[in-house]
Design an enzyme around this catalytic site. Structure first.
Site, PDB file in Angstrom:
ATOM      1  N   ASN A  11      -4.271   6.948  -3.505  1.00  0.00           N
ATOM      2  CA  ASN A  11      -4.943   6.658  -2.232  1.00  0.00           C
ATOM      3  C   ASN A  11      -4.410   5.321  -1.744  1.00  0.00           C
ATOM      4  OD1 ASN A  11      -6.636   6.111  -0.122  1.00  0.00           O
ATOM      5  ND2 ASN A  11      -8.501   5.927  -1.346  1.00  0.00           N
ATOM      6  N   LYS A  13      -4.916   3.871   0.944  1.00  0.00           N
ATOM      7  CA  LYS A  13      -5.835   3.166   1.844  1.00  0.00           C
ATOM      8  C   LYS A  13      -5.043   2.670   3.066  1.00  0.00           C
ATOM      9  CE  LYS A  13      -8.748   2.333  -2.107  1.00  0.00           C
ATOM     10  NZ  LYS A  13      -9.781   1.537  -2.750  1.00  0.00           N
ATOM     11  N   HIS A  99     -15.013   9.035   0.468  1.00  0.00           N
ATOM     12  CA  HIS A  99     -14.676   7.819  -0.278  1.00  0.00           C
ATOM     13  C   HIS A  99     -15.761   6.764  -0.046  1.00  0.00           C
ATOM     14  CE1 HIS A  99     -12.627   4.228  -1.644  1.00  0.00           C
ATOM     15  NE2 HIS A  99     -11.842   5.034  -2.328  1.00  0.00           N
ATOM     16  N   GLU A 101     -15.597   3.738   0.505  1.00  0.00           N
ATOM     17  CA  GLU A 101     -15.326   2.826   1.622  1.00  0.00           C
ATOM     18  C   GLU A 101     -15.754   3.449   2.941  1.00  0.00           C
ATOM     19  OE1 GLU A 101     -11.270   2.024   0.527  1.00  0.00           O
ATOM     20  OE2 GLU A 101     -12.015   0.898  -1.199  1.00  0.00           O
ATOM     21  N   GLU A 175     -15.885   7.620  -8.684  1.00  0.00           N
ATOM     22  CA  GLU A 175     -15.400   6.266  -8.453  1.00  0.00           C
ATOM     23  C   GLU A 175     -16.590   5.320  -8.394  1.00  0.00           C
ATOM     24  OE1 GLU A 175     -11.226   6.324  -6.485  1.00  0.00           O
ATOM     25  OE2 GLU A 175     -12.732   6.255  -4.916  1.00  0.00           O
ATOM     26  N   GLY A 181     -11.139  -1.757  -6.817  1.00  0.00           N
ATOM     27  CA  GLY A 181     -10.448  -2.958  -6.344  1.00  0.00           C
ATOM     28  C   GLY A 181     -10.943  -4.244  -6.981  1.00  0.00           C
ATOM     29  N   SER A 220      -9.908   0.754 -10.335  1.00  0.00           N
ATOM     30  CA  SER A 220      -9.086  -0.161 -11.129  1.00  0.00           C
ATOM     31  C   SER A 220      -8.339   0.536 -12.264  1.00  0.00           C
ATOM     32  CB  SER A 220      -9.929  -1.331 -11.659  1.00  0.00           C
ATOM     33  OG  SER A 220     -10.458  -2.070 -10.576  1.00  0.00           O
TER      34      SER A 220
END
Ligand code: 13P
Length: 260
Positions: A11, A13, A99, A101, A175, A181, A220
């Site tokens: 991904n 992003k 996701h 985010e 996730e 991150g 991560s």
């Protein structure tokens, strides 16, 4: 060897540009062309404007490419959105939905995520549906409640008999938000516990392909920790953010999945 073929998805992003993408695609092509890693399915998800570039560079390799999101609606006056039929038009095989985010920054609800899953099913786009708890939720002991709620919404969409999607095109990605991150990865045991819970929940909710569904871990994942995570019985590969932008790291993660 696990019965489920491992899958590693990158991904990207909101990263990349034509020149740096080309370098990454070149490195992936050289290493992952059709013959080299047949034991693992690899998907690369660049930003929308670069999907055509992904098609051009990866179209004749065994590497698939996908979008990072898709609209829950078919077409119309939805400025900025991209529909599942447009993805199919481009030859795009996969879409990430839900996701964290997007859940957090765009306020996506479980219902909207489910509608996106349905839209992918209608158009035959493989779906990578993301779930995961925040740090606050984990510390409050609510991890399973949150995962259960998110899974139930996705299963409700998957059970629609009018839109069958083969089990190998339905992928979940666990996730944990606190691991994305941050450099803070779930331990293999923590990941396994969550993945086992998710698989059992899929089955309890009546999804008869629960045993065949790939559940990826994301958050991560690096070359150094990938093998330990992928060795867990219910971890079927990874959804990779930062490390998917570095060819050597992403390739090492793909090899770890192939060896799991
Ligand atoms: P990182 O690998 O950068 O933590 O991102 C994970 C992720 O969000 C993949 O979708």
């Amino acid at each position: 060897m696990k019965a489920r073929k491992p899958l590693v998805a990158g991904n990207w992003k909101m990263n990349g540009d034509i020149v740096s993408n080309e370098q990454l695609f070149t490195a992936l092509r050289a290493d992952l062309g059709r013959a080299s890693v047949p034991q693992v399915e690899v998907v690369v998800c660049p930003p929308y404007p670069y999907l055509g570039q992904a098609a051009a560079w990866l179209g004749d390799t065994g590497i698939a490419w996908g979008a990072q999101d898709v609209s829950a609606l078919p077409n119309g006056a939805y400025t900025g959105d991209v529909s599942a039929s447009m993805l199919v038009d481009l030859g795009c095989q996969w879409a990430i939905v839900g996701h964290s985010e997007r859940r957090q920054l765009a306020g996506e609800t479980d219902e909207q995520v489910a509608a996106k899953v349905s839209m992918c099913m209608t158009h035959g786009v493989g779906v990578i549906a993301c779930i995961g708890e925040t740090l606050e939720e984990r510390e409050a002991g609510r991890t399973e409640a949150v995962l259960g709620r998110q899974v139930d919404a996705i299963v409700a969409a998957l059970l629609d008999p009018a839109r069958p999607l083969p089990a190998e095109r339905v992928v979940l990605a666990y996730e944990p938000v606190w691991a994305i991150g941050t450099g803070r990865t779930a331990s293999p045991e923590m990941a396994q516990a969550a993945h086992r819970f998710v698989r059992e929940r899929l089955a309890q909710q009546g999804y008869r392909h629960a045993g065949a569904t790939r559940i990826l871990y994301g958050g991560s994942v690096k070359a150094a920790n990938a093998a330990g995570l992928f060795a867990m019985p219910d971890v079927d590969g990874g959804l990779i953010g930062g490390a998917s932008l570095v060819a050597d790291d992403f390739l090492a993660i793909c090899r770890a999945a192939a060896g799991a």
